[in-house]
Design a protein around this motif. Structure first.
Motif, mmCIF file in Angstrom:
data_model
loop_
_atom_site.group_PDB
_atom_site.id
_atom_site.type_symbol
_atom_site.label_atom_id
_atom_site.label_comp_id
_atom_site.label_asym_id
_atom_site.label_seq_id
_atom_site.Cartn_x
_atom_site.Cartn_y
_atom_site.Cartn_z
ATOM 1 N N ALA A 14 1.320 -1.198 -0.088
ATOM 2 C CA ALA A 14 -0.264 0.391 0.440
ATOM 3 C C ALA A 14 1.294 1.190 -0.012
ATOM 4 O O ALA A 14 2.509 1.270 0.519
ATOM 5 C CB ALA A 14 -0.689 0.164 1.067
ATOM 6 N N TRP A 15 0.562 2.856 -0.698
ATOM 7 C CA TRP A 15 1.027 3.432 -1.055
ATOM 8 C C TRP A 15 0.781 3.889 0.525
ATOM 9 O O TRP A 15 1.169 4.757 0.641
ATOM 10 C CB TRP A 15 0.711 4.265 -1.962
ATOM 11 C CG TRP A 15 1.474 3.684 -3.317
ATOM 12 C CD1 TRP A 15 1.261 3.510 -3.981
ATOM 13 C CD2 TRP A 15 2.654 4.302 -3.292
ATOM 14 N NE1 TRP A 15 1.254 2.715 -5.060
ATOM 15 C CE2 TRP A 15 2.623 3.177 -4.778
ATOM 16 C CE3 TRP A 15 3.528 4.061 -3.482
ATOM 17 C CZ2 TRP A 15 4.109 3.329 -5.753
ATOM 18 C CZ3 TRP A 15 4.695 3.995 -3.697
ATOM 19 C CH2 TRP A 15 5.166 3.516 -5.052
ATOM 20 N N SER A 16 -0.530 4.236 1.155
ATOM 21 C CA SER A 16 -1.013 5.042 2.503
ATOM 22 C C SER A 16 -1.640 3.917 3.267
ATOM 23 O O SER A 16 -2.641 2.935 2.741
ATOM 24 C CB SER A 16 -1.685 6.229 1.952
ATOM 25 O OG SER A 16 -2.019 6.538 2.979
ATOM 26 N N CYS A 17 -1.423 3.577 4.608
ATOM 27 C CA CYS A 17 -1.783 2.835 5.437
ATOM 28 C C CYS A 17 -2.897 3.058 6.101
ATOM 29 O O CYS A 17 -3.849 2.634 5.777
ATOM 30 C CB CYS A 17 -0.701 2.675 6.643
ATOM 31 S SG CYS A 17 -0.558 4.088 7.761
ATOM 32 N N LYS A 18 -3.916 4.583 5.295
ATOM 33 C CA LYS A 18 -4.731 4.545 6.428
ATOM 34 C C LYS A 18 -5.444 4.276 7.645
ATOM 35 O O LYS A 18 -6.098 4.491 8.342
ATOM 36 C CB LYS A 18 -5.938 3.792 5.226
ATOM 37 C CG LYS A 18 -6.148 4.644 4.346
ATOM 38 C CD LYS A 18 -7.289 4.251 3.100
ATOM 39 C CE LYS A 18 -7.442 4.902 2.077
ATOM 40 N NZ LYS A 18 -6.469 4.848 0.993
ATOM 41 N N GLY A 19 -3.837 4.268 9.141
ATOM 42 C CA GLY A 19 -4.139 4.196 10.233
ATOM 43 C C GLY A 19 -3.537 5.265 10.422
ATOM 44 O O GLY A 19 -3.904 6.856 10.206
ATOM 45 N N CYS A 26 0.723 8.908 5.759
ATOM 46 C CA CYS A 26 -0.659 9.592 5.933
ATOM 47 C C CYS A 26 -0.165 10.395 6.275
ATOM 48 O O CYS A 26 -1.281 11.744 6.083
ATOM 49 C CB CYS A 26 -0.986 8.095 6.892
ATOM 50 S SG CYS A 26 -1.105 6.729 5.597
ATOM 51 N N ASN A 27 0.522 11.448 7.840
ATOM 52 C CA ASN A 27 1.042 12.081 8.236
ATOM 53 C C ASN A 27 0.491 13.391 7.396
ATOM 54 O O ASN A 27 0.167 14.551 7.641
ATOM 55 C CB ASN A 27 1.252 12.356 9.254
ATOM 56 C CG ASN A 27 1.434 11.099 10.116
ATOM 57 O OD1 ASN A 27 0.102 11.387 10.333
ATOM 58 N ND2 ASN A 27 2.582 11.073 11.013
ATOM 59 N N THR A 28 1.339 13.523 6.357
ATOM 60 C CA THR A 28 2.337 14.101 5.547
ATOM 61 C C THR A 28 0.578 14.356 4.359
ATOM 62 O O THR A 28 0.471 15.721 3.930
ATOM 63 C CB THR A 28 2.936 14.053 4.201
ATOM 64 O OG1 THR A 28 4.095 13.584 5.064
ATOM 65 C CG2 THR A 28 2.891 15.229 3.863
ATOM 66 N N ARG A 29 0.085 14.120 3.795
ATOM 67 C CA ARG A 29 -1.645 13.843 3.280
ATOM 68 C C ARG A 29 -2.659 14.839 4.191
ATOM 69 O O ARG A 29 -3.081 15.403 4.047
ATOM 70 C CB ARG A 29 -2.052 12.680 3.078
ATOM 71 C CG ARG A 29 -3.317 12.322 1.945
ATOM 72 C CD ARG A 29 -3.642 10.815 1.699
ATOM 73 N NE ARG A 29 -3.761 10.445 2.365
ATOM 74 C CZ ARG A 29 -4.546 9.845 3.945
ATOM 75 N NH1 ARG A 29 -5.850 10.402 4.409
ATOM 76 N NH2 ARG A 29 -4.006 8.763 4.921
ATOM 77 N N ARG A 30 -2.477 14.103 5.357
ATOM 78 C CA ARG A 30 -3.151 14.945 6.605
ATOM 79 C C ARG A 30 -3.150 16.236 6.543
ATOM 80 O O ARG A 30 -4.033 17.600 6.327
ATOM 81 C CB ARG A 30 -4.093 14.259 8.101
ATOM 82 C CG ARG A 30 -4.402 12.828 7.663
ATOM 83 C CD ARG A 30 -4.322 12.289 9.116
ATOM 84 N NE ARG A 30 -4.965 10.773 9.313
ATOM 85 C CZ ARG A 30 -4.499 9.601 9.525
ATOM 86 N NH1 ARG A 30 -2.642 10.339 9.955
ATOM 87 N NH2 ARG A 30 -3.903 8.225 9.167
ATOM 88 N N MET A 31 -1.575 16.599 7.201
ATOM 89 C CA MET A 31 -1.047 17.391 6.912
ATOM 90 C C MET A 31 -1.895 18.948 5.830
ATOM 91 O O MET A 31 -2.415 19.310 5.449
ATOM 92 C CB MET A 31 0.156 18.164 7.227
ATOM 93 C CG MET A 31 0.663 19.610 7.204
ATOM 94 S SD MET A 31 2.507 19.654 7.296
ATOM 95 C CE MET A 31 2.719 18.599 6.250
#
Length: 160
Positions: A14-19, A26-31
Motif C-alpha cells: 500500500a502507498w498509504s496505510c490509512k491508519g 499518511c501524516n503528510t497527506r492529512r497535513m
C-alpha cells in the motif's frame, strides 16, 4: 504497487496505510488536506502568522496528563497574543478579537513526549459592530520587544 516474490507470487504494498499510527505518508497527506481546508474555507484572505508555544520539560508532564491544565495553558497563550495584537492595532477597540486555529502536538520529531501548540493567528483583530458586521484591523509585524513581552507574560502566567 505489485512486487514479485522469489517464488513467483505477487503481493500488494500500500502507498498509504490509512491508519492512525505514525505513517509519514499518511501524516503528510492529512497535513496537506488540513492546510488546503483552512486556506480555502476557514481563513479569510488575510495575512496569517504561526505562533508556537513550547513549554519547559518540567511542565510537559502536567500538560500531557491533565486536559484542564492543557486547555488553560492554550487559553493563556492565545489571550496574551490577543492582547499584543489588540495593542498593535490602535484603531481597534478594547473588545476586538483575534481569529485563530490551534493544533496540539504531543510528540517531538523523535516521538518523544513533547507537548506544544501551533497556533495560526490572523495578523490583526476584528472589531464587531452592533449591525452584526465586523471590521478587520491589520496589525504591524511584531518586533522583538513585543515577542519578548509575549514570552514573559506567558511564562509568568503559566508558571502560576
Amino acid at each position: 504497487m505489485a512486487v514479485s516474490g522469489a517464488v513467483g507470487h505477487d503481493f500488494l504494498i500500500a502507498w498509504s496505510c490509512k491508519g492512525r499510527g505514525v505513517c509519514p505518508a499518511c501524516n503528510t497527506r492529512r497535513m496537506v488536506e488540513t492546510a488546503a481546508l483552512l486556506a480555502d474555507h476557514v481563513f479569510p484572505r488575510l495575512p496569517v502568522r504561526q505562533w508556537v508555544l513550547s513549554v519547559p520539560k518540567r511542565l510537559r508532564y502536567h500538560l500531557q496528563h491533565d486536559p484542564t491544565i492543557e486547555t488553560l495553558a492554550l487559553r493563556i497563550f492565545l489571550s496574551v497574543v490577543e492582547q499584543v495584537l489588540r495593542r498593535a492595532c490602535p484603531a481597534a477597540g478594547a473588545d476586538s478579537r483575534i481569529g485563530a486555529v490551534a493544533f496540539i502536538h504531543r510528540f517531538g520529531a523523535l516521538l518523544n513526549p513533547h507537548e506544544h501548540f501551533h497556533c495560526l493567528v490572523i495578523e490583526g483583530v476584528f472589531a464587531a459592530h452592533p449591525s452584526g458586521t465586523a471590521t478587520f484591523h491589520e496589525s504591524r509585524a511584531p518586533d522583538q520587544k513585543l515577542l519578548d513581552e509575549v514570552h514573559a507574560k506567558v511564562r509568568r502566567r503559566c508558571a502560576r
